[in-house]
Design an enzyme around this catalytic site. Structure first.
Site, PDB file in Angstrom:
ATOM      1  N   THR A  83       0.833  -1.202   0.000  1.00 24.39           N
ATOM      2  CA  THR A  83       0.000   0.000   0.000  1.00 24.39           C
ATOM      3  C   THR A  83       0.871   1.256   0.000  1.00 24.39           C
ATOM      4  O   THR A  83       1.958   1.277   0.612  1.00 24.39           O
ATOM      5  CB  THR A  83      -0.952   0.007   1.215  1.00 24.39           C
ATOM      6  OG1 THR A  83      -1.571   1.282   1.312  1.00 24.39           O
ATOM      7  CG2 THR A  83      -0.257  -0.280   2.517  1.00 24.39           C
ATOM      8  N   SER A  97      -1.534   3.644  10.374  1.00 27.17           N
ATOM      9  CA  SER A  97      -2.475   2.767  11.091  1.00 27.17           C
ATOM     10  C   SER A  97      -1.777   1.426  11.304  1.00 27.17           C
ATOM     11  O   SER A  97      -0.751   1.144  10.665  1.00 27.17           O
ATOM     12  CB  SER A  97      -3.753   2.537  10.267  1.00 27.17           C
ATOM     13  OG  SER A  97      -3.512   1.573   9.240  1.00 27.17           O
ATOM     14  N   TYR A 145      -2.985  -1.422  10.445  1.00 31.94           N
ATOM     15  CA  TYR A 145      -3.123  -2.152   9.167  1.00 31.94           C
ATOM     16  C   TYR A 145      -1.975  -1.802   8.234  1.00 31.94           C
ATOM     17  O   TYR A 145      -1.294  -2.674   7.682  1.00 31.94           O
ATOM     18  CB  TYR A 145      -4.469  -1.822   8.495  1.00 31.94           C
ATOM     19  CG  TYR A 145      -4.393  -1.945   6.996  1.00 31.94           C
ATOM     20  CD1 TYR A 145      -4.354  -3.202   6.393  1.00 31.94           C
ATOM     21  CD2 TYR A 145      -4.278  -0.813   6.172  1.00 31.94           C
ATOM     22  CE1 TYR A 145      -4.215  -3.319   5.015  1.00 31.94           C
ATOM     23  CE2 TYR A 145      -4.143  -0.932   4.806  1.00 31.94           C
ATOM     24  CZ  TYR A 145      -4.106  -2.180   4.232  1.00 31.94           C
ATOM     25  OH  TYR A 145      -3.941  -2.297   2.885  1.00 31.94           O
ATOM     26  N   HIS A 146      -1.741  -0.488   8.014  1.00 32.35           N
ATOM     27  CA  HIS A 146      -0.679  -0.076   7.098  1.00 32.35           C
ATOM     28  C   HIS A 146       0.686  -0.558   7.607  1.00 32.35           C
ATOM     29  O   HIS A 146       1.567  -0.893   6.823  1.00 32.35           O
ATOM     30  CB  HIS A 146      -0.666   1.447   6.920  1.00 32.35           C
ATOM     31  CG  HIS A 146      -1.837   1.985   6.127  1.00 32.35           C
ATOM     32  ND1 HIS A 146      -2.979   2.488   6.712  1.00 32.35           N
ATOM     33  CD2 HIS A 146      -2.039   2.093   4.786  1.00 32.35           C
ATOM     34  CE1 HIS A 146      -3.827   2.888   5.765  1.00 32.35           C
ATOM     35  NE2 HIS A 146      -3.288   2.652   4.592  1.00 32.35           N
ATOM     36  N   LYS A 201       1.634  -3.945   6.537  1.00 24.87           N
ATOM     37  CA  LYS A 201       2.134  -3.992   5.158  1.00 24.87           C
ATOM     38  C   LYS A 201       3.624  -3.639   5.111  1.00 24.87           C
ATOM     39  O   LYS A 201       4.372  -4.176   4.307  1.00 24.87           O
ATOM     40  CB  LYS A 201       1.342  -3.028   4.276  1.00 24.87           C
ATOM     41  CG  LYS A 201      -0.135  -3.374   4.150  1.00 24.87           C
ATOM     42  CD  LYS A 201      -0.374  -4.352   3.017  1.00 24.87           C
ATOM     43  CE  LYS A 201      -1.841  -4.609   2.782  1.00 24.87           C
ATOM     44  NZ  LYS A 201      -2.106  -5.430   1.614  1.00 24.87           N
TER      45      LYS A 201
END
Ligand code: USQ
Length: 382
Positions: free
Chosen positions: A144, A179, A181-182, A185
């Protein structure tokens, strides 16, 4: 080509599976319905109820005559994934099997832990299945743009040359995600880079920006083939949310000042990019990083464009600035390079007024299904 699509039930996974199958490849999709379950748990179901994967594959087969193999399995479970690699022997694996929502990962401990465990274990298992069973297989991993965050310098395509005390070397571009989530990644990329260096696997890490759209070349044949279109605050990406808000007569929810700039792309271009990566694979021992977006916009600019296109077709669209539930810069420098995919042949579908109008008209067909309770942000960072 034998292509294994992990996370094949997702917003990107299902269109990807249809895209490759329609073009004569052998496709197997794998999913454990994690996103569907999380969406149900958080009251964030998609605008239209999508058939399950087996049903989707049979509808696709009925309208095209093409097959998509379906397996319901959990990629964060190594033995389940190993079995699939042994059965299918993929030449390319497209890895989307991750918890994709930044807000979900910021709800609390349980959700953060679930995101971390799922995403890291899935990537780790993919790497080991490749090393053990198909070392020549090309791994296409969905990263991302959010891995880079919003630094006050130009964002390079994955790598940066650094001069330090008279010496120089090439490193992964500094990452500082906004975040959990990021951040998973970022950790995925580090894992991939470690195993590329040590074991010589071939990997393409696609740093993708927020995607919009509800149509691809394959969805026209039957409306039940459409991707999962989320417009809620947890699984909906910003432009898709604005389209639904415009149709529902809800003022578009700009978080804070709206100067947050990101690189966006049409769902059809995600498919083009993945196809290009697949046809021109990374070399052995290469971690190739490509920034996957076609245009940069601030949130405010996006809202303005939706307002203009919506008003042109008789919707009464207005904007609202609401308190930002996230911790992010609302005004910042942003200049991200994205030449790699263009050089490989990407022909962008840009966000014109006509494109927005067409998406709005599609959403209008489902106006009665919009649940207005799903729109305002429920998750605050920190
Ligand atoms: N935003 C608003 N109003 C809204 C929703 C979002 O102003 O109603 C703002 C957010 O604060 C953010 C920007 O729009 O500044 C983008 O938000 P988003 O929800 O579209 O995107 P994000 O949470 O970053 O995540 C999405 C996907 C994720 C993907 C990522 C790419 O859910 O899977 O990795 O886009 S990127 O943003 O480049 O990291």
């Amino acid at each position: 080509m034998r292509i294994l699509v992990l996370g094949g039930d997702g917003y990107l996974g299902w269109p990807t599976a249809m895209h490759f199958s329609a073009r004569g490849n052998e496709v197997m999709v794998v999913d454990n319905y994690l996103r569907r379950n999380l969406a149900r748990e958080t009251r964030s179901e998609a605008l239209v109820r999508n058939p399950n994967l087996h049903e989707r594959a049979s509808i696709f087969n009925a309208v095209t005559g093409k097959k998509i193999e379906v397996r319901i399995a959990d990629c964060s479970n190594a033995s389940e994934l190993d079995e699939l690699f042994l059965e299918f022997h993929p030449e390319t694996v497209i890895h989307y099997a991750e918890q994709p929502s930044a807000p979900y990962s910021m709800i609390g401990y349980r959700e953060a832990q679930r995101t971390l465990n799922n995403n890291l274990n899935a990537t780790f298992n993919v790497i080991w299945s490749v090393i053990r069973y198909v070392p020549e297989c090309h791994v296409i991993k969905l990263g991302t743009m959010g891995e880079y965050g919003t630094p006050n310098i130009d964002i390079e395509e994955g790598w940066i040359d650094i001069k330090h005390n008279g010496r120089s070397d090439r490193f992964l571009f500094p990452r500082q995600a906004g975040s959990l989530y990021h951040t998973t990644k970022v950790l995925d990329t580090d894992l991939l880079w470690f195993y590329v260096r040590l074991y010589g696997i071939r990997v393409t890490d696609l740093m993708q920006g927020p995607v919009y759209g509800l149509e691809t070349a394959e969805t026209g044949a039957d409306s039940q083939l459409m991707p999962n279109f989320h417009y809620d605050d947890i699984f909906g990406t910003v432009l898709n949310r604005f389209l639904v808000q415009a149709v529902a007569g809800i003022p578009l929810t700009i978080y804070g000042k709206g100067g947050q700039v990101r690189g966006y792309l049409n769902l059809q271009d995600t498919l083009q990019c993945v196809e290009l990566a697949c046809r021109q694979p990374a070399s052995k021992g290469e971690l190739r990083i490509l920034n996957q977006f076609t245009e940069q916009f601030s949130v405010y600019e996006l809202a303005e464009r939706v307002r203009e296109a919506g008003n042109d077709i008789g919707l009464k669209v207005s904007l609202q600035h609401i308190a930002n539930p996230r911790k992010e810069k609302e005004e910042h420098y942003y200049n991200a390079k994205h030449a790699g995919l263009i050089e490989m042949g990407l022909k962008p579908h840009l966000l014109t007024g006509d494109v927005i109008e067409r998406m709005l008209r599609r959403v209008m067909e489902y106006r009665s299904m919009i649940d207005k309770e799903k729109v305002l942000p429920r998750v605050r960072w920190g």
